[in-house]
Design a protein around this motif. Structure first.
Motif, PDB file in Angstrom:
ATOM      1  N   ASP A  84       0.827  -1.205   0.000  1.00  0.00           N
ATOM      2  CA  ASP A  84       0.000   0.000   0.000  1.00  0.00           C
ATOM      3  C   ASP A  84       0.863   1.257   0.000  1.00  0.00           C
ATOM      4  OD1 ASP A  84      -2.723  -1.224   0.297  1.00  0.00           O
ATOM      5  OD2 ASP A  84      -1.794  -2.020   2.110  1.00  0.00           O
ATOM      6  N   ILE A  85       2.044   1.157   0.598  1.00  0.00           N
ATOM      7  CA  ILE A  85       3.029   2.239   0.605  1.00  0.00           C
ATOM      8  C   ILE A  85       4.390   1.629   0.306  1.00  0.00           C
ATOM      9  CG2 ILE A  85       4.122   4.097   1.923  1.00  0.00           C
ATOM     10  CD1 ILE A  85       1.656   4.240   3.657  1.00  0.00           C
ATOM     11  N   ILE A  86       5.154   2.286  -0.543  1.00  0.00           N
ATOM     12  CA  ILE A  86       6.504   1.839  -0.879  1.00  0.00           C
ATOM     13  C   ILE A  86       7.482   2.929  -0.448  1.00  0.00           C
ATOM     14  CG2 ILE A  86       8.066   1.092  -2.711  1.00  0.00           C
ATOM     15  CD1 ILE A  86       5.548   0.395  -4.363  1.00  0.00           C
ATOM     16  N   VAL A  87       8.461   2.539   0.323  1.00  0.00           N
ATOM     17  CA  VAL A  87       9.521   3.463   0.730  1.00  0.00           C
ATOM     18  C   VAL A  87      10.816   3.021   0.072  1.00  0.00           C
ATOM     19  CG1 VAL A  87      10.995   4.208   2.638  1.00  0.00           C
ATOM     20  CG2 VAL A  87       8.516   4.216   2.907  1.00  0.00           C
ATOM     21  N   ASN A  88      11.506   3.960  -0.546  1.00  0.00           N
ATOM     22  CA  ASN A  88      12.804   3.665  -1.149  1.00  0.00           C
ATOM     23  C   ASN A  88      13.907   4.299  -0.310  1.00  0.00           C
ATOM     24  OD1 ASN A  88      14.206   2.719  -3.888  1.00  0.00           O
ATOM     25  ND2 ASN A  88      15.186   4.617  -3.233  1.00  0.00           N
ATOM     26  N   THR A  89      14.923   3.506   0.004  1.00  0.00           N
ATOM     27  CA  THR A  89      16.069   4.022   0.738  1.00  0.00           C
ATOM     28  C   THR A  89      17.336   3.418   0.159  1.00  0.00           C
ATOM     29  OG1 THR A  89      17.023   4.367   2.933  1.00  0.00           O
ATOM     30  CG2 THR A  89      16.023   2.214   2.500  1.00  0.00           C
ATOM     31  N   ASP A  90      18.492   3.948   0.552  1.00  0.00           N
ATOM     32  CA  ASP A  90      19.774   3.460   0.066  1.00  0.00           C
ATOM     33  C   ASP A  90      20.387   2.504   1.081  1.00  0.00           C
ATOM     34  OD1 ASP A  90      19.421   4.998  -2.146  1.00  0.00           O
ATOM     35  OD2 ASP A  90      20.818   6.578  -1.550  1.00  0.00           O
ATOM     36  N   ALA A  91      21.316   1.684   0.596  1.00  0.00           N
ATOM     37  CA  ALA A  91      21.970   0.711   1.462  1.00  0.00           C
ATOM     38  C   ALA A  91      23.270   1.232   2.050  1.00  0.00           C
ATOM     39  CB  ALA A  91      22.245  -0.573   0.684  1.00  0.00           C
ATOM     40  N   ASP A  92      23.694   2.426   1.661  1.00  0.00           N
ATOM     41  CA  ASP A  92      24.994   2.928   2.100  1.00  0.00           C
ATOM     42  C   ASP A  92      24.949   3.622   3.458  1.00  0.00           C
ATOM     43  OD1 ASP A  92      23.628   5.197   1.442  1.00  0.00           O
ATOM     44  OD2 ASP A  92      25.021   5.880  -0.101  1.00  0.00           O
ATOM     45  N   GLY A  93      23.781   3.668   4.097  1.00  0.00           N
ATOM     46  CA  GLY A  93      23.679   4.273   5.416  1.00  0.00           C
ATOM     47  C   GLY A  93      23.556   5.777   5.423  1.00  0.00           C
ATOM     48  N   GLN A  94      23.324   6.383   4.250  1.00  0.00           N
ATOM     49  CA  GLN A  94      23.187   7.840   4.206  1.00  0.00           C
ATOM     50  C   GLN A  94      21.945   8.312   4.955  1.00  0.00           C
ATOM     51  OE1 GLN A  94      22.422  11.442   0.918  1.00  0.00           O
ATOM     52  NE2 GLN A  94      22.808   9.345   0.226  1.00  0.00           N
ATOM     53  N   TYR A  95      20.852   7.563   4.836  1.00  0.00           N
ATOM     54  CA  TYR A  95      19.589   7.972   5.444  1.00  0.00           C
ATOM     55  C   TYR A  95      19.364   7.258   6.772  1.00  0.00           C
ATOM     56  CZ  TYR A  95      18.932   9.425   0.603  1.00  0.00           C
ATOM     57  OH  TYR A  95      19.109   9.986  -0.641  1.00  0.00           O
ATOM     58  N   GLU A  96      18.672   7.936   7.661  1.00  0.00           N
ATOM     59  CA  GLU A  96      18.337   7.372   8.969  1.00  0.00           C
ATOM     60  C   GLU A  96      17.069   6.537   8.849  1.00  0.00           C
ATOM     61  OE1 GLU A  96      18.339   5.970  12.384  1.00  0.00           O
ATOM     62  OE2 GLU A  96      19.942   7.444  12.043  1.00  0.00           O
ATOM     63  N   GLY A  97      17.195   5.232   9.114  1.00  0.00           N
ATOM     64  CA  GLY A  97      16.064   4.328   8.945  1.00  0.00           C
ATOM     65  C   GLY A  97      14.862   4.692   9.794  1.00  0.00           C
ATOM     66  N   GLU A  98      15.093   5.224  10.975  1.00  0.00           N
ATOM     67  CA  GLU A  98      13.987   5.575  11.868  1.00  0.00           C
ATOM     68  C   GLU A  98      13.115   6.694  11.294  1.00  0.00           C
ATOM     69  OE1 GLU A  98      15.629   6.535  15.620  1.00  0.00           O
ATOM     70  OE2 GLU A  98      16.273   4.482  16.089  1.00  0.00           O
ATOM     71  N   ASP A  99      13.662   7.476  10.371  1.00  0.00           N
ATOM     72  CA  ASP A  99      12.879   8.572   9.790  1.00  0.00           C
ATOM     73  C   ASP A  99      11.806   8.092   8.822  1.00  0.00           C
ATOM     74  OD1 ASP A  99      14.236  10.441  11.231  1.00  0.00           O
ATOM     75  OD2 ASP A  99      15.616  11.011   9.635  1.00  0.00           O
ATOM     76  N   ILE A 100      11.793   6.794   8.532  1.00  0.00           N
ATOM     77  CA  ILE A 100      10.719   6.246   7.709  1.00  0.00           C
ATOM     78  C   ILE A 100       9.368   6.481   8.387  1.00  0.00           C
ATOM     79  CG2 ILE A 100       9.730   4.087   6.813  1.00  0.00           C
ATOM     80  CD1 ILE A 100      12.543   3.109   6.288  1.00  0.00           C
ATOM     81  N   VAL A 101       9.374   6.475   9.702  1.00  0.00           N
ATOM     82  CA  VAL A 101       8.140   6.740  10.464  1.00  0.00           C
ATOM     83  C   VAL A 101       7.560   8.101  10.070  1.00  0.00           C
ATOM     84  CG1 VAL A 101       7.172   7.079  12.760  1.00  0.00           C
ATOM     85  CG2 VAL A 101       8.921   5.312  12.383  1.00  0.00           C
ATOM     86  N   HIS A 102       8.405   9.116   9.946  1.00  0.00           N
ATOM     87  CA  HIS A 102       7.945  10.460   9.579  1.00  0.00           C
ATOM     88  C   HIS A 102       7.629  10.545   8.079  1.00  0.00           C
ATOM     89  CE1 HIS A 102       9.284  11.480  13.566  1.00  0.00           C
ATOM     90  NE2 HIS A 102      10.534  11.156  13.269  1.00  0.00           N
ATOM     91  N   LEU A 103       8.360   9.764   7.290  1.00  0.00           N
ATOM     92  CA  LEU A 103       8.214   9.836   5.835  1.00  0.00           C
ATOM     93  C   LEU A 103       6.831   9.371   5.377  1.00  0.00           C
ATOM     94  CD1 LEU A 103      10.275  10.675   3.594  1.00  0.00           C
ATOM     95  CD2 LEU A 103      10.641   8.241   3.193  1.00  0.00           C
ATOM     96  N   VAL A 104       6.258   8.386   6.046  1.00  0.00           N
ATOM     97  CA  VAL A 104       4.988   7.813   5.589  1.00  0.00           C
ATOM     98  C   VAL A 104       3.772   8.538   6.154  1.00  0.00           C
ATOM     99  CG1 VAL A 104       6.035   5.550   5.294  1.00  0.00           C
ATOM    100  CG2 VAL A 104       4.917   6.106   7.463  1.00  0.00           C
TER     101      VAL A 104
END
Length: 341
Positions: A84-104
């Protein structure tokens, strides 16, 4: 509500475990969170690492096909898996995974179709002065081309609703970020941005080998995407400019001809006539390109309806399979027993 987090990877066996460990396991409003890894022709054990960490979905390319193809294939797989929702992130650790909560959150609230993570390019400590200016310039160009207000156009950390993912098809071979925003802007999708945290990456980018190459490929991607959706404006604009330029030497020749000096200025007539003829041809090409763009819109609408139809057929088959399993389950019959007297 199912969330699938997709991670395009190329030789990320070293960094992937850290990225997977930082992904959220629960989000309010989300029933299930799954992970999708797109192994874009890695020659290390990226795929094996993903399996060891219990990644639910893995897409494997036999050879490297580029970030854009990896992103699109990941979206297609996520849609097929019922995201229902797709989140794209990188594997190099540039983005903070916990911020997915705010992104959606904007999607969960029904306020946006696409949410882009804003890295705060203007004052990001992990970017050098030149990269900051370059990112801001690129975002400005994309905003003008897409008609959006996104301040970090090349951020790969973004969330997409199911319907938006069904409406967008990436056609570029370099990077999906700018192409996706220009398409979304022209299709009147609601786009939002939220501030996110970033980390310094220890390895160089695998998307491009040098800044000039990145600028060149990005400029080509933006130009191509904008021309695809605004063919009439681009070609007719160029054609009219050539007509105006061609009219100037023709008027010059006309002036001298009326004053009896036309014999020495025939070259102005030739140059002007050639420019005006080329301008007319380019304008006609613009009309033809606009017809092709219109046909593309019809094909995209057909593809969107086809995806919706496949979704409904999949739900029908699942319901039918569940009903069949229920019908084949032996019923328990209560048999009354006599009490002994």
């Amino acid at each position: 509500m199912r969330l699938i987090i997709q991670i395009p990877c190329l030789n990320e066996a070293e960094h992937l475990p850290v990225t997977l460990a930082k992904l959220p396991r629960q989000i309010a409003g989300i029933d299930s969170i799954e992970v999708l890894v797109i192994d874009d022709g890695s020659n290390d054990n990226t795929g094996d690492i993903a399996r060891q960490w219990g990644v639910q979905h893995i897409v494997r390319h036999r050879r490297n096909r580029g970030l854009a193809a990896a992103f699109q294939n990941g979206v297609d797989r996520a849609l097929a898996a019922g995201a229902d929702i797709i989140v794209n992130t990188d594997a190099d650790g540039q983005y903070e995974g916990e911020d997915i909560v705010h992104l959606v959150q904007p999607i969960l609230r029904g306020e946006a179709d696409i949410v882009v993570g804003d890295r705060g390019v203007a004052d990001n400590a992990h970017f050098g002065p030149f990269k900051r200016r370059l990112q801001r310039l690129g975002s400005f160009v994309v905003r003008r081309a897409s008609g959006t207000t996104i301040t970090d156009a090349v951020s790969g950390f973004r969330a997409i609703s199911r319907e938006a993912a069904q409406r967008i098809t990436i056609t570029t071979e370099f990077s999906y970020t700018t192409d996706m925003l220009i398409q979304a802007g022209r299709k009147r999708l609601a786009i939002a941005s939220v501030p996110i945290r970033t980390h310094k990456t220890e390895r160089p980018s695998r998307l491009f080998k040098s800044i000039p190459r990145f600028i060149t490929h990005t400029a080509i991607t933006i130009t191509r995407a904008y021309t695809t959706h605004n063919a009439l404006r681009v070609f007719v604009g160029i054609g009219l400019a050539m007509l105006v330029l061609g009219a100037l030497p023709v008027l010059r020749f006309t002036w001298f001809y009326l004053n009896g000096e036309g014999d020495g200025h025939v070259q102005s007539l030739v140059i002007g006539g050639s420019l005006m003829m080329m301008g007319t041809l380019v304008s006609v090409m613009g009309i033809l390109a606009d017809l092709i763009a219109t046909n593309r819109k019809l094909m995209e609408q057909t593809l969107f309806k086809l995806r919706k139809l496949e979704e409904k057929l999949g739900e029908t088959e699942s319901d039918a399979q569940g009903q069949q399993e229920a019908d084949t389950t032996p019923d328990l019959i209560a048999i009354p027993t006599r009490r002994s007297r």
